[in-house]
Design a protein around this motif. Structure first.
Motif, mmCIF file in Angstrom:
data_model
loop_
_atom_site.group_PDB
_atom_site.id
_atom_site.type_symbol
_atom_site.label_atom_id
_atom_site.label_comp_id
_atom_site.label_asym_id
_atom_site.label_seq_id
_atom_site.Cartn_x
_atom_site.Cartn_y
_atom_site.Cartn_z
ATOM 1 N N PRO A 99 0.840 -1.208 0.000
ATOM 2 C CA PRO A 99 0.000 0.000 0.000
ATOM 3 C C PRO A 99 0.873 1.255 0.000
ATOM 4 O O PRO A 99 1.968 1.256 0.556
ATOM 5 N N SER A 181 0.242 -0.665 5.510
ATOM 6 C CA SER A 181 -1.193 -0.904 5.352
ATOM 7 C C SER A 181 -1.848 0.305 4.708
ATOM 8 O O SER A 181 -1.303 1.413 4.716
ATOM 9 N N LEU A 182 -3.037 0.084 4.152
ATOM 10 C CA LEU A 182 -3.775 1.181 3.530
ATOM 11 C C LEU A 182 -4.198 2.199 4.587
ATOM 12 O O LEU A 182 -4.242 3.407 4.312
ATOM 13 N N SER A 215 -3.780 0.312 -2.941
ATOM 14 C CA SER A 215 -3.477 -0.882 -2.156
ATOM 15 C C SER A 215 -2.197 -1.563 -2.617
ATOM 16 O O SER A 215 -1.579 -2.310 -1.845
#
Length: 238
Positions: A99, A181-182, A215
């Motif tokens: 991401p 992470s997103l 992502s």
């Protein structure tokens, strides 16, 4: 009798004096915490994030140790290769996909409209930007196709800002930032917008355009020799 009363009076005086001192210390502390509730919440959130990241690293280390115990006897070569691959990715020698977000550095519209001279982006601003991204939990950074690693240098060489001794292109150019992470990427974007970094770019006649988080974002690997100062290659028979 009088001696007993005197002792009792002295004890009451000492107790009263101690209570008065304690009351005064509660009512008038030497140092007052002048932070408002939002500043305290922000600090607590930052500490909680660091704590969560530390726990994640501890779990990863525990999983790796358990994997060594269960597989070292059966497939030691494969386990070593896997560990080396993880280390290369962690250091930045291999491409990284995860991401992230793409930032584009453009000449400001006002500078173009008024015909201002657009000087190369200063290395001081770029260094500050990278430091802020690391503080915002960036996992990998690529500037104009040049991957940053632990030994990367951002300098001015002959009037041009360089990354890994290679000059960055004239604007526009892209900065890719990957995270774990997103959610972290979205939080990073909010932190960039609130940090005033865009204003610093604007002062140097540049605009910082922030794309939507994605992502999957691929960053190139570091493609130059890595200087190793304190390590030597082990050769069989030594």
């Amino acid at each position: 009798m009088k001696k007993g009363i005197s002792r009792f009076t002295l004890i009451l005086f000492i107790i009263g004096f101690m209570l008065a001192v304690q009351y005064n210390s509660i009512q008038s502390p030497e140092e007052r915490d002048t932070r408002d509730i939002w500043e305290i919440r922000k600090e607590l959130t930052t500490e909680a994030t660091y704590h969560s990241e530390l726990l994640t690293r501890i779990r990863e280390a525990q999983q790796l140790a358990a994997q060594y115990e269960t597989e070292s006897a059966e497939r030691p070569e494969r386990l070593v290769e896997q560990t080396i691959g993880q280390m290369r990715e962690e250091i930045g020698l291999d491409p990284y996909t995860g991401p992230g977000v793409v930032l584009t550095v453009n000449p400001s519209a006002e500078a173009i409209a008024f015909g201002f001279t657009i000087n190369p982006l200063s290395p001081e601003l770029l260094v500050r930007f990278v430091n802020e991204m690391n503080r915002f939990q960036a996992k990998a950074i690529e500037i104009d196709g040049k991957r940053l690693i632990y030994s990367s240098a951002i300098r001015d060489i002959n009037g041009r800002t360089t990354v890994n001794t290679l000059p960055i292109a004239s604007a526009p150019f892209e900065i890719k930032i990957a995270t774990d992470s997103l959610e972290t990427t979205e939080r990073m974007i909010a932190q960039i917008r609130a940090s005033g970094l865009a204003d610093d770019f604007y002062i140097e006649n540049y605009e910082l355009a922030i794309a939507e988080p994605v992502s999957e974002l691929t960053l190139v690997g570091y493609d130059q020799p890595v200087a190793v100062t304190h390590l030597t290659e082990w050769k069989e028979g030594n």
